[in-house]
Write an enzyme that holds these catalytic residues in place. Sequence first.
Site, mmCIF file in Angstrom:
data_model
loop_
_atom_site.group_PDB
_atom_site.id
_atom_site.type_symbol
_atom_site.label_atom_id
_atom_site.label_comp_id
_atom_site.label_asym_id
_atom_site.label_seq_id
_atom_site.Cartn_x
_atom_site.Cartn_y
_atom_site.Cartn_z
ATOM 1 N N SER A 1 0.867 -1.166 0.000
ATOM 2 C CA SER A 1 0.000 0.000 0.000
ATOM 3 C C SER A 1 0.913 1.228 0.000
ATOM 4 O O SER A 1 1.632 1.456 0.964
ATOM 5 C CB SER A 1 -0.880 -0.044 1.257
ATOM 6 O OG SER A 1 -1.668 1.110 1.352
ATOM 7 N N LYS B 1 -1.142 -1.082 -4.416
ATOM 8 C CA LYS B 1 -2.264 -0.213 -4.056
ATOM 9 C C LYS B 1 -1.744 1.207 -3.928
ATOM 10 O O LYS B 1 -0.800 1.468 -3.185
ATOM 11 C CB LYS B 1 -2.853 -0.737 -2.749
ATOM 12 C CG LYS B 1 -3.800 0.171 -2.030
ATOM 13 C CD LYS B 1 -4.641 -0.656 -1.062
ATOM 14 C CE LYS B 1 -4.648 -0.083 0.332
ATOM 15 N NZ LYS B 1 -5.495 -0.850 1.254
ATOM 16 N N LYS C 1 -2.631 4.937 -2.825
ATOM 17 C CA LYS C 1 -3.577 5.763 -2.075
ATOM 18 C C LYS C 1 -3.888 7.001 -2.912
ATOM 19 O O LYS C 1 -2.987 7.598 -3.511
ATOM 20 C CB LYS C 1 -2.964 6.169 -0.730
ATOM 21 C CG LYS C 1 -2.797 5.004 0.230
ATOM 22 C CD LYS C 1 -4.150 4.545 0.777
ATOM 23 C CE LYS C 1 -3.970 3.538 1.902
ATOM 24 N NZ LYS C 1 -5.261 3.100 2.447
ATOM 25 N N ASP D 1 -6.932 3.144 -3.455
ATOM 26 C CA ASP D 1 -7.703 3.186 -2.209
ATOM 27 C C ASP D 1 -7.907 4.652 -1.831
ATOM 28 O O ASP D 1 -6.940 5.387 -1.629
ATOM 29 C CB ASP D 1 -6.958 2.443 -1.094
ATOM 30 C CG ASP D 1 -7.761 2.342 0.209
ATOM 31 O OD1 ASP D 1 -8.903 2.861 0.260
ATOM 32 O OD2 ASP D 1 -7.240 1.742 1.186
ATOM 33 N N GLU E 1 -10.857 0.829 -3.992
ATOM 34 C CA GLU E 1 -11.214 0.548 -2.604
ATOM 35 C C GLU E 1 -11.837 1.767 -1.949
ATOM 36 O O GLU E 1 -11.287 2.874 -2.015
ATOM 37 C CB GLU E 1 -9.946 0.105 -1.847
ATOM 38 C CG GLU E 1 -10.181 -0.337 -0.412
ATOM 39 C CD GLU E 1 -8.896 -0.877 0.246
ATOM 40 O OE1 GLU E 1 -7.937 -1.214 -0.466
ATOM 41 O OE2 GLU E 1 -8.860 -0.937 1.484
ATOM 42 N N ASP F 1 -13.866 -1.537 2.352
ATOM 43 C CA ASP F 1 -13.015 -1.696 3.537
ATOM 44 C C ASP F 1 -13.799 -1.136 4.721
ATOM 45 O O ASP F 1 -14.526 -1.881 5.410
ATOM 46 C CB ASP F 1 -11.680 -0.962 3.280
ATOM 47 C CG ASP F 1 -10.745 -0.887 4.471
ATOM 48 O OD1 ASP F 1 -11.110 -1.331 5.571
ATOM 49 O OD2 ASP F 1 -9.615 -0.363 4.327
ATOM 50 N N LYS G 1 -10.339 -6.840 7.485
ATOM 51 C CA LYS G 1 -9.361 -6.550 8.540
ATOM 52 C C LYS G 1 -10.008 -7.050 9.818
ATOM 53 O O LYS G 1 -11.076 -6.556 10.202
ATOM 54 C CB LYS G 1 -9.106 -5.046 8.653
ATOM 55 C CG LYS G 1 -8.428 -4.430 7.433
ATOM 56 C CD LYS G 1 -8.172 -2.947 7.640
ATOM 57 C CE LYS G 1 -7.614 -2.330 6.381
ATOM 58 N NZ LYS G 1 -7.490 -0.859 6.495
ATOM 59 N N GLY H 1 -4.387 -4.278 5.943
ATOM 60 C CA GLY H 1 -3.417 -4.003 7.003
ATOM 61 C C GLY H 1 -3.691 -2.657 7.635
ATOM 62 O O GLY H 1 -4.391 -1.826 7.074
HETATM 63 O O1 OSB Z 1 -7.327 1.753 4.135
HETATM 64 O O2 OSB Z 1 -6.233 -0.054 4.047
HETATM 65 C C1 OSB Z 1 -6.376 1.082 4.496
HETATM 66 C C2 OSB Z 1 -3.392 1.906 6.745
HETATM 67 C C3 OSB Z 1 -4.004 2.632 7.737
HETATM 68 C C4 OSB Z 1 -5.360 2.875 7.648
HETATM 69 C C5 OSB Z 1 -6.090 2.391 6.567
HETATM 70 C C6 OSB Z 1 -5.466 1.648 5.569
HETATM 71 C C7 OSB Z 1 -4.088 1.437 5.651
HETATM 72 C C8 OSB Z 1 -3.318 0.747 4.636
HETATM 73 C C9 OSB Z 1 -2.019 0.130 5.090
HETATM 74 O O3 OSB Z 1 -3.618 0.722 3.469
HETATM 75 C C10 OSB Z 1 -1.825 -1.265 4.647
HETATM 76 C C11 OSB Z 1 -0.632 -1.878 5.353
HETATM 77 O O4 OSB Z 1 -0.695 -2.094 6.585
HETATM 78 O O5 OSB Z 1 0.362 -2.136 4.681
HETATM 79 MG MG MG Z 2 -8.480 0.674 2.775
#
Ligand code: OSB
Ligand code: MG
Length: 372
Positions: A138, A164, A166, A191, A216, A241, A265, A293
Site C-alpha cells: 500500500s 495499491k 492511495k 484506495d 477501494e 473496507d 481486517k 493491514g
Molecule cells: O485503508 O487499508 C487502508 C493503513 C491505515 C489505515 C487504513 C489503511 C491502511 C493501509 C495500510 O492501506 C496497509 C498496510 O498495513 O500495509
Molecule cells: Mg483501505
Amino acid sequence: MIRLRGIELIELRLPLREPFQISSGTQTDRRIFLLRLTDVDGIRVWAECVAPERPNYTAEAIDTAWLAIREWVAPRVLDVEFPGPAAVHAALDENFRGHHMAKAAVEMGCWGLAATRDGRGLAVLLGGTQRAIPTGISIGIQKSPAALVEKARAAVTAGYRKIKLKIKPGADVEYVTATRRALPDAPLMVDANNAYTESLVSRLMSLDSLGLTMIEQPLAWDDLVRHAALQARLATPICLDESITGMDRAQDMITLRAGRIINIKPGRVGGFTPSKAIHDLCRQHGIPVWCGGMLESGVGRAYNVALASLPNFTLPGDLSPSARYWERDIVTPEWTMNAEGMVTVPTGPGIGVTVDEDRVDDLAVRRETLGR
Ligand code: OSB
Ligand code: MG
C-alpha cells in the site's frame, strides 16, 4: 477451554521508515498497542490492537480502545470460562456496541492463546489451507506523479503481487494515469479511504479505463447505498473496507451490489469469529476477499497472515514485510517476502513469531495490568 487470568496493555512507539499519507491524514510514528494475555495456567500470548492514533479511519483510536478494553472488554473475559476461542466474540458482542478493534485485540489473543496452549499453528486452528500468501503493498500519497511512479516501479521489481496506490481528489487521475503508462501490466489498484462525494464522481469515472483490479472504499465509510449506485456505473470492481463493519454489512453489500470484493481486517470487524463468518459468506457468493493491514507491528502481522491462509483469501493481502515499515520489527523472525511476492504462513505452534521482550520493555511508554 479458555480462561484468562490477566491482560497486560503496553504502548510503544515505532517510527515508520517513511511517512504514510492517506486521504484522511499522515502518520510518521506508529503508536503500537500490544497486549499480553495470560491464562489461568500461566500460558501467555502476545496480541495487538490495531487502532490508529486518531479516529480518521473508523471511530476508534488507540486511546478509546485502551479505555474500552479496561472498562468493558476485560471484565467480560477475565476469569470467565469459555469452551474455546470461538465463544469469545458473542460475549463481547452482547449489548456492547462498536469498539471493534478493542474487542478484536482480546478475541484474537484468545485464538492465539488456544493455538499456543495446544501446540498448534494459529493458521491451522482457524481452518487455513494456504501455505503462502501473495503480498501486496500500500503506497501512500506522494508529492508528485513522478514520485509515485518511482515507488510503484520499485514495488513491481520487489515482486509485490498487488500495488495499491492511495488517492485523494487532486492526487488521483494524473497520478494513476502516469503510473499505468509507466507500468502497463502491473496489478494496480487504488484506495481512497472515503475521500469522494457525488460531485467528485467524475474523477473516479476517469479511473475506470486504467485497468485497475479494484477501487477501494471511494465513498463514505458508512455508506452502502451510494457505493451501489457508483458500482452500477463502474466496470472496475469496488472493494469495500471501512463500510464492512461486520457480517450484516457484508450481507448488505452483496444484496445491494455495493461492491464486488471485500478487504477483511479482523480488527475492523471485531475479531476472528466475524472475519471467518464474512469469509464464509463471501465464499458462498463468489466474492473474493483479501486481508488488509493497519500498519501493524510483526505481532498483528502474525494474526493477519494466519487469517489470510483461509481458502477464499484469493487476492493478495496488505501483508508487506517488516522492513517496508520499520527499521527493526519487534518480532523474530521478522516478516519477509520472497522474490515471487509470497509470505510464508508459519507452521510452528502458536502465532509463529517471538516477541523481543527486552526491546518492548525499552520502547514502552505506557503500561497497565488488568486482572492478575
Ligand atoms: O485503508 O487499508 C487502508 C493503513 C491505515 C489505515 C487504513 C489503511 C491502511 C493501509 C495500510 O492501506 C496497509 C498496510 O498495513 O500495509
Ligand atoms: Mg483501505
